[in-house]
Design a protein around this motif. Sequence first.
Motif, PDB file in Angstrom:
ATOM      1  N   ASP A  23       0.813  -1.217   0.000  1.00  0.00           N
ATOM      2  CA  ASP A  23       0.000   0.000   0.000  1.00  0.00           C
ATOM      3  C   ASP A  23       0.848   1.270   0.000  1.00  0.00           C
ATOM      4  O   ASP A  23       0.449   2.294  -0.540  1.00  0.00           O
ATOM      5  CB  ASP A  23      -0.930   0.010   1.226  1.00  0.00           C
ATOM      6  N   TRP A  24       2.029   1.214   0.592  1.00  0.00           N
ATOM      7  CA  TRP A  24       2.842   2.423   0.743  1.00  0.00           C
ATOM      8  C   TRP A  24       3.501   2.884  -0.548  1.00  0.00           C
ATOM      9  O   TRP A  24       3.978   4.026  -0.641  1.00  0.00           O
ATOM     10  CB  TRP A  24       3.900   2.220   1.821  1.00  0.00           C
ATOM     11  N   SER A  26       2.498   3.897  -3.402  1.00  0.00           N
ATOM     12  CA  SER A  26       1.942   5.091  -4.052  1.00  0.00           C
ATOM     13  C   SER A  26       2.163   6.360  -3.240  1.00  0.00           C
ATOM     14  O   SER A  26       1.827   7.466  -3.698  1.00  0.00           O
ATOM     15  CB  SER A  26       0.443   4.899  -4.290  1.00  0.00           C
ATOM     16  N   LYS A  27       2.728   6.251  -2.056  1.00  0.00           N
ATOM     17  CA  LYS A  27       2.869   7.415  -1.170  1.00  0.00           C
ATOM     18  C   LYS A  27       4.275   8.011  -1.159  1.00  0.00           C
ATOM     19  O   LYS A  27       4.520   8.999  -0.473  1.00  0.00           O
ATOM     20  CB  LYS A  27       2.472   7.014   0.258  1.00  0.00           C
ATOM     21  N   VAL A  28       5.207   7.419  -1.909  1.00  0.00           N
ATOM     22  CA  VAL A  28       6.587   7.903  -1.870  1.00  0.00           C
ATOM     23  C   VAL A  28       6.774   9.107  -2.791  1.00  0.00           C
ATOM     24  O   VAL A  28       5.951   9.394  -3.660  1.00  0.00           O
ATOM     25  CB  VAL A  28       7.570   6.791  -2.275  1.00  0.00           C
ATOM     26  N   LYS A 213      13.419  13.123   3.478  1.00  0.00           N
ATOM     27  CA  LYS A 213      12.177  12.406   3.219  1.00  0.00           C
ATOM     28  C   LYS A 213      11.394  13.088   2.107  1.00  0.00           C
ATOM     29  O   LYS A 213      11.544  14.280   1.862  1.00  0.00           O
ATOM     30  CB  LYS A 213      11.332  12.308   4.495  1.00  0.00           C
ATOM     31  N   TYR A 214      10.584  12.283   1.450  1.00  0.00           N
ATOM     32  CA  TYR A 214       9.757  12.744   0.334  1.00  0.00           C
ATOM     33  C   TYR A 214      10.614  13.438  -0.726  1.00  0.00           C
ATOM     34  O   TYR A 214      10.523  14.639  -0.976  1.00  0.00           O
ATOM     35  CB  TYR A 214       8.634  13.647   0.830  1.00  0.00           C
ATOM     36  N   LYS A 242      13.694   8.341   3.908  1.00  0.00           N
ATOM     37  CA  LYS A 242      12.395   7.665   3.826  1.00  0.00           C
ATOM     38  C   LYS A 242      11.487   8.329   2.794  1.00  0.00           C
ATOM     39  O   LYS A 242      11.615   9.513   2.509  1.00  0.00           O
ATOM     40  CB  LYS A 242      11.708   7.676   5.194  1.00  0.00           C
ATOM     41  N   TRP A 243      10.586   7.499   2.257  1.00  0.00           N
ATOM     42  CA  TRP A 243       9.581   7.963   1.309  1.00  0.00           C
ATOM     43  C   TRP A 243      10.240   8.546   0.061  1.00  0.00           C
ATOM     44  O   TRP A 243       9.991   9.677  -0.343  1.00  0.00           O
ATOM     45  CB  TRP A 243       8.620   8.962   1.947  1.00  0.00           C
ATOM     46  N   GLU A 276      13.841   3.555   4.710  1.00  0.00           N
ATOM     47  CA  GLU A 276      12.563   2.858   4.577  1.00  0.00           C
ATOM     48  C   GLU A 276      11.695   3.498   3.502  1.00  0.00           C
ATOM     49  O   GLU A 276      11.830   4.679   3.204  1.00  0.00           O
ATOM     50  CB  GLU A 276      11.792   2.884   5.900  1.00  0.00           C
ATOM     51  N   TYR A 277      10.804   2.707   2.945  1.00  0.00           N
ATOM     52  CA  TYR A 277       9.818   3.176   1.985  1.00  0.00           C
ATOM     53  C   TYR A 277      10.504   3.828   0.781  1.00  0.00           C
ATOM     54  O   TYR A 277      10.444   5.031   0.563  1.00  0.00           O
ATOM     55  CB  TYR A 277       8.820   4.137   2.646  1.00  0.00           C
ATOM     56  N   HIS A 304      11.286  -2.167   3.695  1.00  0.00           N
ATOM     57  CA  HIS A 304      10.185  -1.646   2.892  1.00  0.00           C
ATOM     58  C   HIS A 304      10.726  -1.012   1.613  1.00  0.00           C
ATOM     59  O   HIS A 304      10.756   0.210   1.441  1.00  0.00           O
ATOM     60  CB  HIS A 304       9.361  -0.628   3.679  1.00  0.00           C
TER      61      HIS A 304
END
Length: 476
Positions: A23-24, A26-28, A213-214, A242-243, A276-277, A304
């Motif tokens: 699920d994650w 699509s959020k990165v 992040k992001y 992350k992300w 992560e992510y 992840h």
Amino acid sequence: MSCKQVKQTDLLKNQITNELNPDWVSKVGAKYFSVSDNVYYVNDFGAVNDGVTLNTTAIQKTIDECSKKGGGTVTFKRGKYLSGSVFIKSNIKFLVPKGVKIKGSENIKDYKEIETRVAGIEMIWPAALINVDNQKNVTIEGDGVIDGQGKVFWDYYWDLRKNDYEPRGLRWIVDYDAKRPRTLLVSNSENIFVKELNIQRAGFWTVQVLYSKYVTVDGLVIRNNIGGHGPSTDGIDIDSSKWILVQNCDIDCNDDNFCLKAGRDWDGQRVNRSTEYVVIKDCIARKGAGLFTIGSETSGSIRHVYVSNIHGMGTKNGLNIKSATNRGGTVEDIIVENIKMDKVGTFMQVGMNWNPNYSYSKLPKEFNKDSIPAHWKKMLQKVEPAKGIPTFRNITLKNIDIKGADIAINVNGIENSIIENIVLNNVSIQAKTAGQVSYSANWILNDVKIISKDQSKVLVKNAEKVVFDEEVYSAE
């Protein structure tokens, strides 16, 4: 069977179905933002486009003025611009348009020394050519060229290593003492786009995303093997961040193409920041040490991760997970699918005792431990044995097509750290030799084919529930 074992078995069975995307995924990545319409040309602040004049001060002055006025676009008129370290600020688009080449200075003194992390150790080190540090909402993009002019730093490293440090038993520290500039650093920042850049000849790592992040890295073309093959010219390194989204990149380098890191040894455990992510997709890996590498800096843990649709051409390794017994950390929840490779060394290379001469620090007797540099002391700080052992688990590879490999699989845990829960689903590998698996457990193989020229089979030893049956080796 315990409840935990039932859940783990169900997880592994689910990983051979078509539904792998967590699920994650699509959020990165960074989220769209707009900047002011104001445009600032570095030429209006004294920059000279002759490729010879050092423009660090003029470019930084332009950035600072743009930031002071609330942001906007900082850009260049056609030409070549020599520069040392510059620092992009929030709410700025740094545009390198077609017809523009930014040339990194060949003098290390033109790169401001900052507190940063290099190869898993926090220390004072030269800033990158282009830096985003403690900022938000930044875009770096353009069809122009950023040329690190790294060969002078490559030559410096090899001379220092071969003619000085290695003869004195200092292989473990030379990478940290041979200061070389990264090309682009995103550090302690959020919501950053790095897009459509053409980057050449990095002096050290090309793009490092650190403590951030992001972040989206999209559409980069990296060509580091021009005029030689530089040491440690990684393509894209995601470091304790992350992300993160990496996509549509094409990398030719002399070390890891796409790499995830999370700190090294005692210092990495002290910082204890994970990666992560992370999503890496729709890319090309040409020459390089690893199409997708995790480590060797694993101390803060890496988990992840989703990697999909990468084409490797002449890359040394495919999936390369590496660490050492003083690193620690956990690597888990890794999904790699839709990979094609031609002419590869080892497709699946996984180990916990990587490059001992580099990984394990030992101070020669002639040095006084009280008078050595601070980063030497960090490297020599002992890690408790129990904390130094890394853990690798829950790794899925699906839809893999490998041709021209030297070795199909080389996966080796250690007696007190078994590599476990590996899924291979729809995997085809043509190789000179099959390879081996040791100190591993709980592999699920579904539609796996290994065709070895020497007709060898995967040697399995000190393993539990790792079975490569006859169907694996039957030619189609």
